[in-house]
Design an enzyme around this catalytic site. Structure first.
Site, PDB file in Angstrom:
ATOM      1  N   LYS A 160       2.960  -4.465   5.065  1.00 57.48           N
ATOM      2  CA  LYS A 160       1.823  -4.407   4.143  1.00 57.48           C
ATOM      3  C   LYS A 160       0.992  -3.155   4.421  1.00 57.48           C
ATOM      4  O   LYS A 160      -0.094  -3.220   5.010  1.00 57.48           O
ATOM      5  CB  LYS A 160       0.969  -5.680   4.275  1.00 57.48           C
ATOM      6  CG  LYS A 160       1.596  -6.857   3.546  1.00 57.48           C
ATOM      7  CD  LYS A 160       0.748  -8.108   3.623  1.00 57.48           C
ATOM      8  CE  LYS A 160      -0.398  -8.125   2.652  1.00 57.48           C
ATOM      9  NZ  LYS A 160       0.029  -8.336   1.258  1.00 57.48           N
TER      10      LYS A 160
HETATM   11  N1  PMP Z   1       5.227  -8.880  -1.999  1.00 53.80           N
HETATM   12  C1  PMP Z   1       4.122  -8.116  -1.921  1.00 53.80           C
HETATM   13  C2  PMP Z   1       4.192  -6.679  -2.292  1.00 53.80           C
HETATM   14  C3  PMP Z   1       2.912  -8.683  -1.486  1.00 53.80           C
HETATM   15  O1  PMP Z   1       1.810  -7.933  -1.409  1.00 53.80           O
HETATM   16  C4  PMP Z   1       2.866 -10.056  -1.172  1.00 53.80           C
HETATM   17  C5  PMP Z   1       1.563 -10.677  -0.759  1.00 53.80           C
HETATM   18  N2  PMP Z   1       1.328 -10.526   0.611  1.00 53.80           N
HETATM   19  C6  PMP Z   1       4.050 -10.805  -1.249  1.00 53.80           C
HETATM   20  C7  PMP Z   1       5.204 -10.183  -1.676  1.00 53.80           C
HETATM   21  C8  PMP Z   1       4.074 -12.225  -0.812  1.00 53.80           C
HETATM   22  O2  PMP Z   1       3.981 -12.267   0.591  1.00 53.80           O
HETATM   23  P1  PMP Z   1       3.278 -13.475   1.344  1.00 53.80           P
HETATM   24  O3  PMP Z   1       3.973 -14.696   0.883  1.00 53.80           O
HETATM   25  O4  PMP Z   1       3.519 -13.231   2.792  1.00 53.80           O
HETATM   26  O5  PMP Z   1       1.856 -13.442   0.949  1.00 53.80           O
END
Ligand code: PMP
Length: 317
Positions: A160
């Site tokens: 992220k």
């Molecule tokens: N893809 C992206 C680009 C994201 O920003 C997120 C949100 N964090 C997700 C997928 C989903 O990830 P998570 O389930 O860990 O929030």
């Protein structure tokens, strides 16, 4: 203004009043290019008067992975941040569904080159209210974006990094301008990758299918939870494999999953109606189960929940 934000945030080891958490304007320059963050949610259980944070340790471990990949040094451990997060939420007396955002960035970049080794990361944790939409009945109509998803050798999407989000933002803005609610991006190989801020799942021939983590997606924690619940609690076959764009159009159900999107049903892709144009059976069952798991209104998957201890009388460690 005073009641639209919590009293405190956590900044470099200290709980700071919201108003006092300011930086010098020159810090804007390069500071967020290599910044990495997390998006975490806590869900309020009214009956127990408790806030449960979903997979907190997993999110903080991923923050550590993100920092390692962008070579941002830190003296804090995931355990330090976990304790800080719980104390912050207790002291903010958050008695509602809450979003928690840790951010690690390189401070004091003014006058420095982007190629200079970053100093120890500055770390921030802030929270804001974010009500769940799991039982809202909301659905989305999306388009396959004309923008291509970034890839591991360009800007690694598995972490992220704030910079990565420009890619999804372009896709979202295009989709909204074209009259859709959101977008799905394809990888440079033309396979389904992910949506801005969420992973993609489809139901076809009774199986749950989702792209693998090598098709340009974030290593999503919700994706992992949904796959686990679908397998264990719904008894579905779950398959991780590359998906073609036309498999979206022919799917019985399509939905997005992620911390912010929770489980968001999609009823149209590129103006192809999905299923009968309403929330599908599997999607609906997963939404119901997920909400009770998140709120702790049932015992299953208890290890995914960290109780904050916001109930009256409970004080910070
Ligand atoms: N893809 C992206 C680009 C994201 O920003 C997120 C949100 N964090 C997700 C997928 C989903 O990830 P998570 O389930 O860990 O929030």
């Amino acid at each position: 203004m005073a009641d639209t934000h919590p009293t405190y945030l956590w900044w470099n080891g200290e709980q700071v009043r919201w108003e006092d958490a300011t930086v010098h304007v020159t810090d804007l320059a390069w500071s967020t290019v290599g910044a990495v963050f997390e998006g975490i949610r806590g869900y309020w259980n009214e009956e127990q008067q408790e806030l449960y944070v979903f997979r907190l340790q997993d999110h903080l471990d991923r923050l550590m992975d993100s920092m390692r990949l962008v070579r941002l040094p830190t003296t804090y451990s995931a355990e330090d941040l976990l304790a800080a997060t719980l104390t912050l939420i207790r002291d903010n007396e958050s008695r509602e569904d809450t979003y928690i955002r840790p951010l690690a960035y390189s401070a004091g970049t003014s006058g420095k080159r982007l190629s200079d080794a970053p100093a120890d990361a500055a770390l921030l944790i802030n929270t804001n209210p974010m009500p769940s939409k799991l039982s809202s009945g909301e659905t989305m109509k999306v388009k396959v974006s004309s923008w291509t998803r970034i890839s591991d050798n360009v800007m690694p999407p598995r972490i992220k990094n704030i910079s990565n989000y420009r890619n999804g933002q372009l896709a979202s803005m295009e989709a909204k301008a074209d009259g859709y609610d959101g977008a799905i991006l394809l990888s440079p190989q033309g396979k389904v990758s992910e949506a801005p801020g969420a992973c993609v799942m489809i139901v076809r021939h009774g199986k749950l299918l989702t792209p693998p983590v090598t098709d340009g997606i974030l290593e999503s924690i919700t994706r992992d939870a949904v796959m686990t619940m679908a397998r264990e609690s719904l008894g579905l076959d779950v398959v991780e494999r590359s998906l073609d764009r036309t498999e979206l159009y022919l799917a019985d159900e399509v939905f997005l999953c992620g911390t912010a999107f929770e489980i968001s049903p999609i009823v149209e892709v590129d103006r192809y109606q999905i299923g009968d144009g309403a929330i599908g059976d599997v999607t609906g069952r997963l939404q119901t189960l997920f909400e009770s798991v998140l709120r702790g209104t049932e015992d299953r998957y208890a290890s995914w929940r960290t109780p904050v201890g916001v109930a009256a009388g409970v004080t910070a460690d």
